[in-house]
Structures are given as structure tokens and as C-alpha cells.
Design a protein around this motif. Structure first.
Motif, PDB file in Angstrom:
ATOM      1  N   ILE A   1       4.144  12.958   2.182  1.00  9.02           N
ATOM      2  CA  ILE A   1       2.807  12.384   2.277  1.00  9.02           C
ATOM      3  C   ILE A   1       2.340  12.418   3.717  1.00  9.02           C
ATOM      4  CG2 ILE A   1       1.429  10.311   1.878  1.00  9.02           C
ATOM      5  CD1 ILE A   1       3.951   9.708  -0.154  1.00  9.02           C
ATOM      6  N   LYS A   2       1.216  13.089   3.951  1.00 10.17           N
ATOM      7  CA  LYS A   2       0.628  13.169   5.290  1.00 10.17           C
ATOM      8  C   LYS A   2      -0.843  12.816   5.136  1.00 10.17           C
ATOM      9  CE  LYS A   2       0.362  14.929   9.625  1.00 10.17           C
ATOM     10  NZ  LYS A   2       1.177  14.693  10.761  1.00 10.17           N
ATOM     11  N   ALA A   3      -1.219  11.686   5.656  1.00  9.43           N
ATOM     12  CA  ALA A   3      -2.608  11.257   5.523  1.00  9.43           C
ATOM     13  C   ALA A   3      -3.022  10.500   6.774  1.00  9.43           C
ATOM     14  CB  ALA A   3      -2.758  10.340   4.306  1.00  9.43           C
ATOM     15  N   SER A   4      -4.235  10.734   7.193  1.00 11.25           N
ATOM     16  CA  SER A   4      -4.756  10.005   8.347  1.00 11.25           C
ATOM     17  C   SER A   4      -5.381   8.682   7.920  1.00 11.25           C
ATOM     18  CB  SER A   4      -5.771  10.859   9.097  1.00 11.25           C
ATOM     19  OG  SER A   4      -6.811  11.241   8.219  1.00 11.25           O
ATOM     20  N   ASP A   5      -5.714   8.565   6.634  1.00  9.07           N
ATOM     21  CA  ASP A   5      -6.316   7.342   6.108  1.00  9.07           C
ATOM     22  C   ASP A   5      -5.616   6.927   4.831  1.00  9.07           C
ATOM     23  OD1 ASP A   5      -8.589   7.136   7.960  1.00  9.07           O
ATOM     24  OD2 ASP A   5      -9.259   8.977   6.974  1.00  9.07           O
ATOM     25  N   VAL A   6      -5.439   5.632   4.672  1.00 11.42           N
ATOM     26  CA  VAL A   6      -4.932   5.081   3.413  1.00 11.42           C
ATOM     27  C   VAL A   6      -5.980   4.089   2.944  1.00 11.42           C
ATOM     28  CG1 VAL A   6      -3.122   3.747   2.289  1.00 11.42           C
ATOM     29  CG2 VAL A   6      -2.536   5.385   4.098  1.00 11.42           C
ATOM     30  N   LEU A   7      -6.562   4.346   1.783  1.00  7.08           N
ATOM     31  CA  LEU A   7      -7.599   3.482   1.234  1.00  7.08           C
ATOM     32  C   LEU A   7      -6.992   2.494   0.255  1.00  7.08           C
ATOM     33  CD1 LEU A   7     -10.254   6.243   0.478  1.00  7.08           C
ATOM     34  CD2 LEU A   7      -9.977   4.900   2.547  1.00  7.08           C
ATOM     35  N   ILE A   8      -7.499   1.276   0.268  1.00  4.07           N
ATOM     36  CA  ILE A   8      -7.035   0.244  -0.658  1.00  4.07           C
ATOM     37  C   ILE A   8      -8.247  -0.314  -1.362  1.00  4.07           C
ATOM     38  CG2 ILE A   8      -5.929  -2.005  -0.878  1.00  4.07           C
ATOM     39  CD1 ILE A   8      -4.322  -1.311   1.630  1.00  4.07           C
ATOM     40  N   GLY A   9      -8.180  -0.402  -2.678  1.00  8.36           N
ATOM     41  CA  GLY A   9      -9.270  -0.984  -3.457  1.00  8.36           C
ATOM     42  C   GLY A   9      -8.752  -2.144  -4.267  1.00  8.36           C
ATOM     43  N   LYS A  10      -9.665  -3.051  -4.565  1.00 10.18           N
ATOM     44  CA  LYS A  10      -9.268  -4.198  -5.389  1.00 10.18           C
ATOM     45  C   LYS A  10     -10.375  -4.517  -6.352  1.00 10.18           C
ATOM     46  CE  LYS A  10      -7.752  -8.942  -5.196  1.00 10.18           C
ATOM     47  NZ  LYS A  10      -7.476 -10.103  -4.389  1.00 10.18           N
TER      48      LYS A  10
END
Length: 68
Positions: A59-68
């Protein structure tokens, strides 16, 4: 092979959903967690991916998004 990505999870392929262009690969990484990756079908064929194979999800990501 050396990679710059440090987030690597080993697991086992539990399903492959092959389409004409892309293949959805589900990987059991333990603890009840499944990671799904979409790769080109050409890549899946070149790698010879099959259910039961031991693989590494990288896993290579510059952003990790979290939703609720």
C-alpha cells in the motif's frame, strides 16, 4: 525486490473476479480483514494469480480518507 512502500501486508488470495479489463483480487490478511485490490486482467494473468496463492498487499498512498 526493494520498494519504497513500507505498508506491506502478507496474506492469501481468497477470490478473483476476472473481467475483460480488470480483475478484483480479495486478500485475507488475517484477523478477519480482507483487502481488495483491482489490477488489470493482463497483470493478473502475467502474475499467474490464483485462489490460495500467498501474496503481499503493498500500500502506497499519500492520502488516507476516513468517512463516518
Amino acid at each position: 525486490m526493494k520498494l519504497s512502500a513500507r505498508n506491506q501486508l502478507g496474506g492469501t488470495i481468497v477470490s478473483l473476479d476476472k473481467g475483460p479489463v480488470t480483475t478484483k483480487v480479495k486478500i485475507d490478511v488475517g484477523g478477519g480483514a480482507i483487502i481488495t485490490s483491482t489490477v488489470t486482467t493482463e497483470t493478473a494473468d502475467d502474475l499467474g494469480l490464483a485462489v490460495g496463492d500467498t501474496v503481499t498487499a503493498i500500500i502506497k498512498a499519500s492520502d488516507v480518507l476516513i468517512g463516518k
